[in-house]
Design a protein around this motif. Structure first.
Motif, PDB file in Angstrom:
ATOM      1  N   LEU A   1      25.855  46.392  -1.899  1.00  0.00           N
ATOM      2  CA  LEU A   1      26.864  46.562  -3.120  1.00  0.00           C
ATOM      3  C   LEU A   1      26.920  48.176  -3.274  1.00  0.00           C
ATOM      4  N   LEU A   2      26.155  48.812  -2.848  1.00  0.00           N
ATOM      5  CA  LEU A   2      26.595  50.548  -3.027  1.00  0.00           C
ATOM      6  C   LEU A   2      27.486  50.852  -1.815  1.00  0.00           C
ATOM      7  N   LEU A   3      27.033  50.196  -0.616  1.00  0.00           N
ATOM      8  CA  LEU A   3      27.791  50.706   0.542  1.00  0.00           C
ATOM      9  C   LEU A   3      29.457  50.067   0.291  1.00  0.00           C
ATOM     10  N   ASN A   4      29.566  48.948  -0.263  1.00  0.00           N
ATOM     11  CA  ASN A   4      30.858  48.380  -0.554  1.00  0.00           C
ATOM     12  C   ASN A   4      31.631  49.398  -1.512  1.00  0.00           C
ATOM     13  N   ALA A   5      30.989  49.780  -2.785  1.00  0.00           N
ATOM     14  CA  ALA A   5      31.445  50.638  -3.516  1.00  0.00           C
ATOM     15  C   ALA A   5      31.841  52.016  -3.072  1.00  0.00           C
ATOM     16  N   GLY A   6      30.903  52.614  -2.225  1.00  0.00           N
ATOM     17  CA  GLY A   6      31.312  53.645  -1.591  1.00  0.00           C
ATOM     18  C   GLY A   6      32.390  53.684  -0.695  1.00  0.00           C
ATOM     19  N   PHE A   7      32.444  52.522   0.159  1.00  0.00           N
ATOM     20  CA  PHE A   7      33.795  52.124   1.153  1.00  0.00           C
ATOM     21  C   PHE A   7      34.864  52.266   0.254  1.00  0.00           C
TER      22      PHE A   7
ATOM     23  N   VAL B   1      43.874  48.029   8.708  1.00  0.00           N
ATOM     24  CA  VAL B   1      42.650  48.607   9.247  1.00  0.00           C
ATOM     25  C   VAL B   1      41.497  48.756   8.394  1.00  0.00           C
ATOM     26  N   LEU B   2      41.554  49.185   7.189  1.00  0.00           N
ATOM     27  CA  LEU B   2      40.801  49.553   6.271  1.00  0.00           C
ATOM     28  C   LEU B   2      40.009  48.104   5.699  1.00  0.00           C
ATOM     29  N   THR B   3      40.945  47.225   5.547  1.00  0.00           N
ATOM     30  CA  THR B   3      40.305  45.869   5.282  1.00  0.00           C
ATOM     31  C   THR B   3      39.556  45.143   6.299  1.00  0.00           C
ATOM     32  N   GLY B   4      39.942  45.457   7.469  1.00  0.00           N
ATOM     33  CA  GLY B   4      39.175  44.869   8.706  1.00  0.00           C
ATOM     34  C   GLY B   4      37.851  45.382   8.586  1.00  0.00           C
ATOM     35  N   CYS B   5      37.850  47.100   8.399  1.00  0.00           N
ATOM     36  CA  CYS B   5      36.530  47.609   8.380  1.00  0.00           C
ATOM     37  C   CYS B   5      35.692  47.411   7.391  1.00  0.00           C
ATOM     38  N   ARG B   6      36.076  46.905   6.130  1.00  0.00           N
ATOM     39  CA  ARG B   6      35.441  46.526   4.958  1.00  0.00           C
ATOM     40  C   ARG B   6      34.648  45.236   5.162  1.00  0.00           C
ATOM     41  N   ILE B   7      35.456  44.284   6.034  1.00  0.00           N
ATOM     42  CA  ILE B   7      34.887  43.213   6.369  1.00  0.00           C
ATOM     43  C   ILE B   7      33.653  43.168   7.532  1.00  0.00           C
ATOM     44  N   GLY B   8      34.022  44.010   8.388  1.00  0.00           N
ATOM     45  CA  GLY B   8      32.964  44.512   9.231  1.00  0.00           C
ATOM     46  C   GLY B   8      31.743  45.024   8.752  1.00  0.00           C
TER      47      GLY B   8
ATOM     48  N   ASP C   1      29.424  41.369  16.322  1.00  0.00           N
ATOM     49  CA  ASP C   1      29.524  40.629  15.170  1.00  0.00           C
ATOM     50  C   ASP C   1      30.760  41.360  14.416  1.00  0.00           C
ATOM     51  N   ALA C   2      30.666  42.762  14.212  1.00  0.00           N
ATOM     52  CA  ALA C   2      31.622  43.418  13.289  1.00  0.00           C
ATOM     53  C   ALA C   2      32.992  44.029  13.893  1.00  0.00           C
ATOM     54  N   VAL C   3      32.949  43.923  15.425  1.00  0.00           N
ATOM     55  CA  VAL C   3      34.168  44.697  15.950  1.00  0.00           C
ATOM     56  C   VAL C   3      35.390  43.718  15.990  1.00  0.00           C
ATOM     57  N   PHE C   4      35.244  42.081  15.754  1.00  0.00           N
ATOM     58  CA  PHE C   4      36.239  41.445  15.894  1.00  0.00           C
ATOM     59  C   PHE C   4      37.248  41.451  14.658  1.00  0.00           C
ATOM     60  N   PRO C   5      36.623  41.437  13.348  1.00  0.00           N
ATOM     61  CA  PRO C   5      37.515  41.582  12.382  1.00  0.00           C
ATOM     62  C   PRO C   5      38.269  42.836  12.335  1.00  0.00           C
ATOM     63  N   ILE C   6      37.623  44.063  12.859  1.00  0.00           N
ATOM     64  CA  ILE C   6      38.084  45.386  12.683  1.00  0.00           C
ATOM     65  C   ILE C   6      39.256  45.444  13.902  1.00  0.00           C
ATOM     66  N   LEU C   7      39.148  44.815  15.025  1.00  0.00           N
ATOM     67  CA  LEU C   7      39.927  44.739  16.087  1.00  0.00           C
ATOM     68  C   LEU C   7      41.187  44.015  15.562  1.00  0.00           C
TER      69      LEU C   7
END
Length: 258
Positions: free
Chosen positions: A236-242, A181-188, A134-140
């Motif tokens: 929420l914490l993971l998103n803030a850290g990212f 790239v980081l935007t895709g990783c955040r969505i992933g 599920d997560a690989v496609f937005p990053i790719l």
């Protein structure tokens, strides 16, 4: 000073809808409009939340969820960036991968979960595989789009200085495409939080999703809300850290808005 006051304003505005939801929840529970068996009071859930967070057994379930989440997300980041760069670097790879992405990206990956269970078993591997799928496609897609949009003159200059094509991609093109790239990783990352919880709800003997299903089966509504709130706070914490890492990595870019 203005920056701090702006951040405080944003936080306050963001907290208002949450406070409104909790207020409506409290009114519904206090007035009896919703029976406690279906909607317990926020105070009861908060008390149980504090109790569970101090329980080693509960923390082990949360650790199992985080292990699957980070493993799946980490594999998705590596695979998504590698394939995305390869799509830009090679016309043949692009011609091969693009049709597959167009076909597979819209498919609900949860439909593949039975196949993952049959091939990988009921343990962590099948859940991690679902997170990756599920997560690989937005990053790719974000990596491929970002690298393709980099100014060609940057690559030409690097190659003129003696850099090989692949070295140019890794040291010039990929860093230039970092915001995308980081935007895709955040969505992933957000997708990974959702998918790992869903996988644990379907088939698992541990994890936060398992706790929610177990509580639902025994009609323990207070215990149903605890893992749900926990995964929300973890997200929420993971998103803030990212976002903190993202701001540091993009410090030299003209725009670092979230």
């Amino acid at each position: 000073m203005r920056a701090r006051s702006g951040i405080a304003t944003v936080v306050l505005i963001g907290a208002l809808p949450i406070a409104l939801i909790v207020g409506v929840w409290h009114v519904l529970a206090a007035t009896g409009m919703a029976p406690p068996s279906l909607l317990p009071a926020p105070s009861a859930v908060a008390a149980r939340l504090v109790q569970q967070w101090s329980s080693p057994a509960y923390l082990e379930h949360a650790a199992s969820t985080l292990l699957r989440l980070f493993a799946g997300f980490g594999i998705a980041v590596i695979a998504g960036i590698a394939i995305g760069v390869a799509v830009t670097a090679s016309r043949w790879v692009g011609a091969t991968v693009t049709p597959l992405v167009r076909v597979l990206a819209p498919v609900p990956k949860i439909a593949l979960y039975p196949a993952f269970i049959l091939t990988l078993g009921f343990g962590d591997a099948s859940k991690i595989a679902l997170v990756v799928a599920d997560a690989v496609f937005p990053i790719l897609l974000a990596t491929a789009q970002g690298t393709a949009a980099v100014e060609p003159k940057l690559a030409w200059s690097a190659q003129a200085a003696g850099a090989s094509r692949w070295r140019c991609l890794l040291t010039v093109v990929l860093p230039a495409a970092l915001p995308s790239v980081l935007t895709g990783c955040r969505i992933g990352l957000v997708i990974s939080c959702i998918v790992v919880f869903l996988a644990e709800m379907i088939t698992s003997t541990d994890g936060l999703g398992h706790l929610l299903v177990r509580a639902a089966r025994s009609f323990q509504t207070v215990d149903m809300f605890v893992p749900l709130i926990t995964i929300s706070l973890l997200g929420l914490l993971l998103n803030a850290g990212f976002n903190a890492v993202r701001r540091r990595l993009l410090a030299g870019f003209p725009e670092t808005t979230e």
